[in-house]
Structure formats: structure tokens, C-alpha cells
Enzyme design. Structure first.
Site, PDB file in Angstrom:
ATOM      1  N   ASP A  40       0.865  -1.179   0.000  1.00 30.31           N
ATOM      2  CA  ASP A  40       0.000   0.000   0.000  1.00 30.31           C
ATOM      3  C   ASP A  40       0.900   1.226   0.000  1.00 30.31           C
ATOM      4  OD1 ASP A  40      -1.777   2.032   0.527  1.00 30.31           O
ATOM      5  OD2 ASP A  40      -2.348   1.323   2.511  1.00 30.31           O
ATOM      6  N   GLU A  72      -0.816  10.566   1.775  1.00 28.15           N
ATOM      7  CA  GLU A  72      -2.139   9.929   1.806  1.00 28.15           C
ATOM      8  C   GLU A  72      -2.440   9.386   3.192  1.00 28.15           C
ATOM      9  OE1 GLU A  72      -5.244   6.718   1.244  1.00 28.15           O
ATOM     10  OE2 GLU A  72      -3.252   6.579   2.143  1.00 28.15           O
ATOM     11  N   GLU A  73      -1.434   8.772   3.814  1.00 31.60           N
ATOM     12  CA  GLU A  73      -1.648   8.051   5.078  1.00 31.60           C
ATOM     13  C   GLU A  73      -1.908   8.980   6.260  1.00 31.60           C
ATOM     14  OE1 GLU A  73      -2.216   5.061   4.934  1.00 31.60           O
ATOM     15  OE2 GLU A  73      -1.061   4.123   3.338  1.00 31.60           O
TER      16      GLU A  73
END
Lengths: 334, 336
Positions: free
Chosen positions: A170, A198-199
Site C-alpha cells: 500500500d 495519503e496516510e
């Protein structure tokens, strides 16, 4: 494709610290397109095709991965840290780590022998864990690194039959698919975004989408596959080997119904992501400007957000094929 | 012998039950220095004859903690039982090597985020499954009774610290090999028997039969003990990098403890004492009960994160244990 994923997954890029992955991707795609990097570190690459579609199409994959950030150095040379991104404490306990891509350490804690009866049945507070890099004092540790430095849990990259096992699948799988599209797909113009952060809240995609201002977007992701022992059928979300997972809704986005239907009817191996859980860059992308019609194509991934994620190469191939199909579909959509 | 290199090779190799890669490495190294025999399938013995009739046994265990497969399901998930004390809380998403018809990489299942609301309790190993990553074909490769081990490769940290999966007790094995190497060039005052015993982690078993076979006059067990850390009570641990932990306990021979302490102090070898009130949880417990009793000592090397796949140890501590034991042997053991 597996080799490309291996190269990408073994690079370290905690949110906000994506340089290693960005540089690697630039070296791969430079011959094929124009590249811009924005203020946050997002990389935006325009790939010219044979035809220019009426709708401007953007594809996104995020470069960052979950990891941790050093918050304090003790006088004895141990490091206190906070997770970057959502990581279960189990996935942190007693893991070998690499800080700044070079300093090895171990997330340490009290050994089981010294843990009293009930204590050993519950996860410890993540605050009770610390990183040991072998420094004998705070001064020695400070000569090696500083608070604010980042790191990741290390992993081998293993191919086992049709499955791959690694950290950072991911979303290096999404990055690899997007690189492959830039290299191989030439029918219609599209803009590739390799996004940051994103995380930590779908942040990079917000500014990148503002800059690109697309009409439609395809998010290339990986998503939780809970097709594991002791999980009932209705909670599995999606399964390895079942094809690319297509989202109808998650906690950040209600997806474009037509694109979802087109993907499900594409004839390519697909499965619905059958739970409205999680979230990805679509949450930022679809709300950009006056709104962007968005689809998320994900590769099912077991043990996501750990150093041992497992994905299936047939599913990766299906996600690539579906992305290609959807560019054509959107380009020809009236 | 290069201690660091040997330690890494020994730790990286699996060694549990019939999986004997670590034993093979140790045996090869030991046979360069001593006359090696394999006794009763439970361990390896190396002998260096000395000037007297007395025999001192130096012992460490070659086995490591791990798992044994008890069931393989149709989708490739394994149920296992533990071999040795393992922190269940740290297992989810941990990678392991499954030693089936071939060795394959597996992953302990972790509860997906959408199903992990509330506190998860870690009651029993049978609740945890290993994903063989082989799907339906798992049964072609893996059978019940197969062993599973941790699989991390050792890495160097700052200074002389290294981390790896089985320094407990390959560090002790390293001490034995280094001592054998040092005494291969000179005749010791008494017979030396180096005992690399098996099955310590499942109940101090190998040392029982090996000691019976050797029948030593005295013995010293070399194992690891708890190293320091911010969340660890200083009363429960030794300090990494501060030298050998000389064991003192009712089950340990007081004269051996005293002599080790005296030698360390006189020779300025850094040491610390580890005082225990009863059994030590090491092979010393079983060795001392051999036949009509064996006077037994215990020297431990401080180790952080015991029984995880990232144990941390200091190479200089291992060297200091070697120095201490070399001096003790040179001094003729108890019979000086």
C-alpha cells in the site's frame, strides 16, 4: 511488474518523506512524459496519447507508506516515537526498523517473561514502546539522528507462488501500475499523479487535484482483504485472487455509480469492495474544484499497514487491465 | 574465530526439532577445535583433553523458540502450538519460515482494522493462525508436525550491538566455540566437555541426558538474561555492554560463583551479578541434578527483547564471557 513492485516496496517513504520513491519513479518515467513537482512534493506527469479525450483524466497513486516519527531521545539513548498513519500496536511490537533509510533499530519493550499475568493478554500502550538503535547515551543517539526523523518497519520481499509478501504494498503496487501505464499505454492523454501524505489524511491529493483540475479520476490503491481464517464471509471485504476490487462507497467517498457499473461489467476479473470501510485519495479528489467523477480500483491486500502485506499478482494484472479499460471508457463517455 | 560473524550465521539459521541447520554450522566449527561426538540425538559434545582427570562441562543450548503445526486448513491457514515462551501480542503480521517439504514464508494473521473494535485479548495460540500464502495448495507442502521458526536476518546496530532472532542461546554457543578455539592451541588443566544441548526451550531436556552421558565433575551453563530498557525495572535486568552476568542462586554452587566474581575482579573483566532466589530457568537447573549431583555455575549474557525475532546483544559482552571462562579454566576450575 513484480520486479518493479519489489524495487518500489523496498524503498522507504514515510508520509512527508517521499523523496526516495519520487526519485525512483522519475528515473522510470522521465523518457515518457513531462514531470512537475508541486510544493508538497506531489509529482504530476502528463502522458500524451494518440488522442486527446474531451474529459481531462487523472490517475492517482500515493507514494507514501505508514511508519513512525521520532519524538524524543532519552538520556540513555532510546527513542520515543509516534506512528505515522494507522498502525496497530501489534504490528509495531518488536519489529526491526530502518530510520532515515540507514540507521537500523528495533521497536522494543518489556519481554514476555517480565510481563505479569493479565498484562500479557492485552496490547501495551503504544507509548510504552521505544526504539533501540544501540546508542549507549542520548548524546551518541543525537550524533546519529534527531527528533523529527522518520522510519519504517523493514521486511524482505518474498514471492510465494502467485502471492507477494512485503511492506509498503500500500501503495507501491498502485505506483507500479501507474508507471507501467505511462510506459505502455498510448491511446488517450492522461495525467498521472504520484501523491504524497495519503496516510496522514489524503493531503497530497488535495493540492495535486487542484493543480490538474481533472474532469474524471481513477484512484489506484490497495485495500483490506479480510479473506483470512476465522473471518465470516460477510466481513471479508474482498479476497485475494478474486480480481481488482472496485469501491461503491467507503468512509471518505460515495463513488460515481456509472463508472462503478462500467468497471463491474468490463469483463475483466473484478469484485466489489463489499464494505463501506476505509478510505483513500478519492475522498480528496472527488471534492476538488466543482467536483470530479471518481473511481477507485484497488488490489486486495491482506495485513495492510503492516510490514507483511500479502497481495496476488493476478489481481495486480487485473487492476492494470481495468485502469486501461476505464481510461478508454471515460474518454468515450458522452 | 570471528565471534560476530559466527554469531550472525548461527542466529540466522533455523534450529528446532529436526530442523538442524544451526547445529550443523556449530558442529562444523566445533570440529575444527575439538573431538566431536553427537550423543543420544539430543545434542553435540566436543571434548578437549586436559592435564587432570577432572572434567568441566561448559554448556549452552542450540535450540530456539518456535512453533509446530497442528492443523492445515483448506484455504492454507495453519494452526500451531508454541515451542517455548512466546509473546502472542507481537505475533500478528509477523513473518515466519514454515519448514515443510520446502521452506515457505508465512505471515501470522492480524485482525483487519474494520473488525478490531474494542480491546483484543491474546489468550491462546490456537486463536492465532498463520497464512501460508499458498492457498489451497498448502497441504501439498505443509503437514502437521512441521516446524515454524522466526526468519529475521541479523543486523548491526550502533556500537557493537546486533539484533537477530536467536541469540538466545546461540550467543552461548558462540562462547563455547570461542573457548574451544582458544583451548585447541593449549592443554587445559582439566578435561573440557563442550555440550551444545537441545530442547532447552521446551523444558531443559537435552541438558539432562547430555550431562548424564558426560558425567562431569563440575559444570557451567552459558545462557542469556534480561537486558535493560526504559520500561524494565532495573531490579529485573542486567545492563547491556557492562559484561558477564555471574549467576548467584541457591541452586548454583556458591564457590563457583565466588570464584568467577574473584577472577573477574582480579583480571578487570567487566561483570555484573545476577541474583536469583530459586531455579534460574536455565539448563543449570537440570545439570546440577545429574546423577548424584553436579556443582554447577551459571554465566549469562545480557540480552534485550528476549524471545522475540529481534533480540539485541553486545558482542563485547560475549567476548568478556569468553575471557572470564578462559581465566576460570586456566585456574583449574574448582580444584585450584
Amino acid at each position: 511488474m513484480t520486479d518493479m513492485i519489489r524495487e518500489l516496496a523496498l524503498l522507504d517513504a514515510t508520509s512527508g518523506d517521499e523523496k526516495a520513491v519520487r526519485d525512483h519513479i522519475i528515473s522510470k518515467i522521465k523518457p515518457y512524459c513531462d514531470i512537475k513537482t508541486d510544493a508538497l512534493g506531489n509529482m504530476i506527469a502528463f502522458k500524451k496519447g494518440k488522442k486527446t479525450p474531451a474529459k481531462k483524466i487523472m490517475l492517482d497513486a500515493h507514494m507514501d507508506e505508514v511508519g513512525f516519527i521520532i519524538t524524543h531521545i532519552t538520556k540513555d539513548g532510546f527513542l520515543r516515537f509516534k506512528p505515522v498513519g494507522g498502525i496497530n500496536t501489534s504490528a509495531l511490537m518488536f519489529k526491526t526498523v530502518l530510520i532515515n533509510g540507514k540507521t537500523a533499530g528495533v521497536i522494543s519493550g518489556k519481554p514476555i517473561h517480565l510481563t505479569k499475568d493479565e498484562e500479557c493478554k492485552k496490547l501495551p500502550d503504544a507509548d510504552k514502546l521505544y526504539i533501540d538503535i544501540g546508542a549507549k547515551s542520548g548524546e551518541e543517539a543525537e550524533r546519529i539522528l534527531t527528533v523529527g526523523d522518520r522510519g519504517v518497519m523493514v521486511s524482505d520481499f518474498t514471492v510465494s507462488g502467485k502471492n507477494i509478501i512485503s511492506k509498503a504494498l500500500d501503495d507501491r503496487i498502485g505506483c507500479a501500475i501507474l508507471i507501467k501505464l505511462i510506459e505502455e499505454y498510448g491511446e488517450y492523454d492522461f495525467t498521472a499523479v504520484f501523491s504524497v501524505q495519503e496516510e496522514v489524511g489524503l493531503r497530497g491529493a488535495k493540492t495535486a487535484t487542484y493543480a490538474v483540475n481533472p474532469d474524471a479520476a481513477i484512484i489506484l490503491e490497495s485495500t483490506t482483504a479480510a479473506d483470512i481464517a476465522d473471518v465470516p464471509e460477510d466481513k471479508t471485504v474482498c479476497r485475494l485472487g478474486g480480481g481488482a476490487a472496485v469501491s461503491f462507497m467507503d468512509r471518505a467517498t460515495v463513488y460515481d455509480r456509472e463508472y462503478y457499473a462500467a468497471a463491474m461489467n468490463s469483463g475483466i476479473p473484478v469484485q466489489p469492495k463489499s464494505a463501506a470501510t476505509g478510505g483513500n485519495n478519492a475522498g480528496s479528489v472527488h471534492l476538488s474544484g466543482e467536483g470530479v467523477r471518481t473511481i477507485a480500483i484497488s488490489v486486495p491486500c491482506r495485513y495492510i499497514h503492516s510490514s507483511s502485506s500479502v497481495a496476488n499478482t493476478d489481481d495486480i494484472r487485473a487492476a492494470y487491465d481495468l485502469a486501461k479499460y476505464m481510461i478508454g471508457y471515460i474518454a468515450n463517455d458522452k | 574465530m570471528n565471534i560476530k560473524k559466527t554469531l550472525k550465521a548461527l542466529s540466522d539459521a533455523p534450529g528446532i526439532g529436526c530442523i538442524r541447520s544451526a547445529s550443523e554450522i556449530a558442529k562444523k566449527e566445533l570440529s575444527r577445535y575439538a573431538e566431536v561426538s553427537t550423543t543420544d540425538n539430543l545434542g553435540i559434545i566436543g571434548r578437549i583433553p586436559g592435564k587432570s582427570d577432572r572434567t568441566l562441562m561448559i554448556e549452552a543450548h542450540i535450540d530456539e523458540i518456535g512453533f509446530i503445526v497442528t492443523a492445515v486448513d483448506d484455504k492454507g491457514f495453519l494452526t500451531v502450538s508454541t515451542c517455548g515462551g512466546i509473546d502472542l501480542r507481537a505475533l500478528p503480521s509477523r513473518q515466519v519460515d514454515i519448514h515443510g517439504k520446502r521452506t515457505v514464508r508465512g505471515v501470522f494473521c492480524s485482525t483487519p482494522p474494520h473488525l478490531s473494535e474494542g480491546d483484543i485479548t491474546f489468550d491462546k495460540i490456537s486463536d492465532m493462525k498463520i497464512d501460508s500464502c499458498l492457498g489451497e495448495s498448502a497441504k501439498d507442502v505443509i503437514s502437521v508436525g512441521d516446524y515454524v521458526t522466526f526468519c529475521t536476518k541479523s543486523r548491526e546496530l550502533a556500537g557493537d550491538l546486533i539484533c537477530g532472532k536467536s541469540f538466545d542461546d546461540r550467543a552461548g554457543i558462540c562462547v563455547l566455540l570461542e573457548l574451544a578455539s582458544r583451548f585447541s592451541k593449549k592443554t587445559p588443566p582439566l578435561n573440557l566437555a563442550f555440550c551444545l544441548s537441545d530442547m532447552e526451550e521446551i523444558g531443559l531436556r537435552g541438558a539432562k541426558t547430555a550431562t548424564y552421558g558426560i558425567s562431569p565433575d563440575e559444570a557451567i551453563a552459558i545462557d542469556v538474561s534480561f537486558g535493560d530498557g526504559p520500561e524494565i525495572d532495573p531490579n529485573d535486568c542486567g545492563k547491556i555492554g557492562k559484561g558477564a552476568m555471574i549467576g548467584v542462586s541457591p541452586i548454583i554452587d556458591r564457590e563457583i560463583s565466588d570464584k568467577l566474581i574473584r577472577i573477574a575482579a582480579e583480571s578487570e573483566i567487566p561483570y555484573q551479578t545476577e541474583v536469583m532466589s530459586s531455579r534460574t530457568g536455565t539448563d543449570a537447573d537440570t545439570i546440577s541434578l545429574n546423577k548424584n549431583g553436579v556443582r554447577t555455575g551459571l554465566v549469562s549474557i545480557p540480552l534485550r527483547n528476549m524471545h522475540t525475532d529481534c533480540e539485541i546483544i553486545s558482542v563485547s559482552d560475549i567476548t568478556r564471557v569468553c575471557d572470564l571462562l578462559e581465566n576460570y579454566i586456566e585456574g583449574g576450575g574448582l580444584n585450584d
